[in-house]
Structure formats: structure tokens, C-alpha cells
Design an enzyme around this catalytic site. Sequence first.
Site, PDB file in Angstrom:
ATOM      1  N   TYR A   1       0.856  -1.185   0.000  1.00 31.98           N
ATOM      2  CA  TYR A   1       0.000   0.000   0.000  1.00 31.98           C
ATOM      3  C   TYR A   1       0.894   1.237   0.000  1.00 31.98           C
ATOM      4  O   TYR A   1       1.858   1.319   0.755  1.00 31.98           O
ATOM      5  CB  TYR A   1      -0.897   0.028   1.249  1.00 31.98           C
ATOM      6  CG  TYR A   1      -1.704   1.302   1.321  1.00 31.98           C
ATOM      7  CD1 TYR A   1      -2.966   1.370   0.755  1.00 31.98           C
ATOM      8  CD2 TYR A   1      -1.166   2.452   1.904  1.00 31.98           C
ATOM      9  CE1 TYR A   1      -3.685   2.565   0.769  1.00 31.98           C
ATOM     10  CE2 TYR A   1      -1.876   3.649   1.921  1.00 31.98           C
ATOM     11  CZ  TYR A   1      -3.130   3.694   1.347  1.00 31.98           C
ATOM     12  OH  TYR A   1      -3.830   4.869   1.347  1.00 31.98           O
TER      13      TYR A   1
ATOM     14  N   GLU B   1      -3.323   7.585  -4.285  1.00 34.83           N
ATOM     15  CA  GLU B   1      -3.150   6.298  -3.616  1.00 34.83           C
ATOM     16  C   GLU B   1      -2.927   5.176  -4.620  1.00 34.83           C
ATOM     17  O   GLU B   1      -3.596   5.119  -5.653  1.00 34.83           O
ATOM     18  CB  GLU B   1      -4.428   6.018  -2.810  1.00 34.83           C
ATOM     19  CG  GLU B   1      -4.423   4.731  -2.043  1.00 34.83           C
ATOM     20  CD  GLU B   1      -5.778   4.468  -1.397  1.00 34.83           C
ATOM     21  OE1 GLU B   1      -5.958   4.817  -0.223  1.00 34.83           O
ATOM     22  OE2 GLU B   1      -6.665   3.927  -2.081  1.00 34.83           O
TER      23      GLU B   1
END
Length: 378
Positions: free
Chosen positions: A101, A189
Amino acid sequence: MKLHEYQSKIIFSRYGIPIPKGRVASTAGDAKIIANELGGRVVIKAQVLVGGRGKAGGIRVAKDADEAEQLATQILAMEIKGLPVRKVLVDEAAAIEQEIYLGITNDRSAKKPVIMASAAGGVEIEEIARTNPEKIVKVHINPLIGIKDYQTRDIASSIDLPREYWKSFSEILHGLWQAYESNDATLAEINPLIISKDKKLVALDGKMLIDDNALFRHPDLAEMRDTDEDAPSEVEARKYGLTFIKLDGNIGCMVNGAGLAMASMDILKYFGGEPANFLDIGGGAGADKVAAALRIIVSDANVKAILLNIFGGITRCDEVARGILTAIADVKLKAPMVVRLVGTNAEEGRQMLASANLITAETLADAAQKAVAAAKGA
Ligand code: GDP
Ligand code: MN
């Protein structure tokens, strides 16, 4: 403003972030053509502006172009969290070794952007944030200096990324910061950023949120807005440059100026009413804009009364009255409307509205009380 995955990834690639080859399709036939171009094995990904598409069945791997067509047919018929899927991204399928992530967002309390990274990326990241927050590394960015190499090494080391990927990771993080900063994003993101079986870092997913208030600086991004998924009233309001936010109450409000709009909502509440919306028609609104605002308010079935509160400074009360009359001519007013007009050309405005069967008020307190009473059916 939310960007779709395919849009975010196009932006990411401009800043040197590696993304899979692929294109977006709105029909299963096009998905098949793209799959053929990409050599058959592809992933079909629903493009809807919500998270958790994978878990909802909106991300499927196809072994060849025929299966790509079948899966695209299925996915294009889906609704994910209430949103119909209108497009799919057809990407070269990746062989995944690890999912990382990596994201940048604003940390309001620190008043700085913050990088978040985790070795445990993928569809469970929200769960991990709740149960094992220590698995997510956070590093703040000084916005005047940007990201420094020691920070990228620090993060790479904290998430136990093997050394061979550090250089690529650093380039990706610099690219992500550039994408975030140059586009006035509030979120950029990558989840997952994968280590592929052939030993490369690739952004498999992408998500960007752009600050609406900065869109005037980015006409190219403003054009990317997908209005399919916005409330029709908000789309309409944006078209006319109205600041509109829908709320849960039953008194529709039309006011000029954000401060006056807030005060009007406060005083409605004070007298026991609940505003159905915040609506600032802005300074100097012409009849067109006023008519659009009234149409938007009337289209809300919850609205039982309307409060029109105009302080005429730059805005002229006769223009507002003209807008009201125009709108009333083509939309039927089902709810009683309380009008308070003061300031520039107020007298003319009131005279124009005299024939229109509206409730008039002198002060804001008087107007609010009348609107609350009208909403209660008094
Ligand atoms: P999200 O669920 O909306 O976040 O969609 P993602 O794009 O992140 O995809 C969800 C999950 O699907 C990823 O975490 C991967 O595990 C898997 N996935 C996505 N693309 C591929 C692919 O090309 N190959 C494989 N094997 N899995 C994929
Ligand atoms: Mn994802």
C-alpha cells in the site's frame, strides 16, 4: 472530485509511475478487442467511484479474449454499492508476488501532507488500519521541500522492501508526490503497488481525489469529472455556479452569500425548523441563476416550505424577483414560499412579487418563524 482508476493511472504514468498496459471500454465487444491487443490474458476492472470493487466481484481475471468478453458483459451489468458500472478497464493481467500500500493524503491536524505505506497492501488495508495500525508507516512531507531520498529509503526499509526495489520505489514515491502536488490532489493512492513475479514494481490500482476548489487551475482535470454518479441536483447546481449542499430537513433555503446562508440555517434551527439544503446563489446572481436555484430546491420532494432570504448589495432584488417569476412560470410551487428582500431595489422586487401569492417578511427572524410554521403546515 473523485477520479476513476483509469484516469488516476493515466496521471500517474505522466509522472513516471509504471502502470499495466490497458484501456477503458464501455462495451464487452471493445473489451474483447482490447484483450486481443494485449495478448489475451487480461484483468477486467469495473470503473465505479467506490472502493472495494474487488470484494464486490468487480475485478476479474480472464485467460483469453473470449473470456474477457464474457466477464466484461457480466461486470457491465453490475451495480456496485448502488452505482451502475458503465465502463471497464481492460489491463494486461499481472502475476503478483506481493501487494504494497502506498498513498499520500493531507494530515489536517499536522497541517502537512503525509505518506502512508504498508507491506500489507491489497483489499484488506482498511481492516489492517483498524486492527494493526502499526503496520502502516506514516511520514510527513514538508510541502516546501518535497520528498527527500532519505525519506523514501526510510519508508522502504520500514516496510521491509527488498533492496533491489529501493531505487524504483523511490522514483514511484517521488512521482506520486509530483502527481499529488501538481494536481492539487487531496489523495493519491496506489493499492496495490505490486512486486510482480518478474521482479518489477507496478501500480495495479490508482485513486485520486482532487480539491474542487482548485479545479479552476486544472481545466483538463475538471473535464474528467464523471457526473453520471453525482446527485442530479448537484450537477445542475454546478452548471449554474451555485454553491449547493443537500441536507436532510424540509425547509428549502435560497440565500445570497455564504455567511447569510449559514445565519439563515441557524435561525431556522433556532425556531425549530430543519433546512433541506445550503444554497448560496452568490453575489450579483441574475434571473437565470435564481430560476435554476428555485428549480433545484423544488425538485427535492422533502421540501415543505421555502425560505428566500436576499440581502441586496451587489445582487439586485428586482433581478432575484424576476428569476423567481421565471421559475414559477415553469415549475409549479408545491410548497409555500416565504420571501425576505432587503437592500438594493428591494421595493421594486417586492412589488414584482406582490401578485405571486408569496408570504412576505420584514426581518430574518420573522421570515424564519413564518417558514418554520409553513413547513409544519400551519
Ligand atoms: P479495489 O478492490 O477496488 O481496490 O480494486 P483493485 O484494483 O485494488 O483490485 C483488487 C484486487 O484484485 C487486488 O488487490 C489484486 O489482488 C487483484 N488484482 C487486480 N488486478 C490484478 C491482476 O492483474 N492480476 C491478478 N492476479 N490480480 C489482480
Ligand atoms: Mn485497490
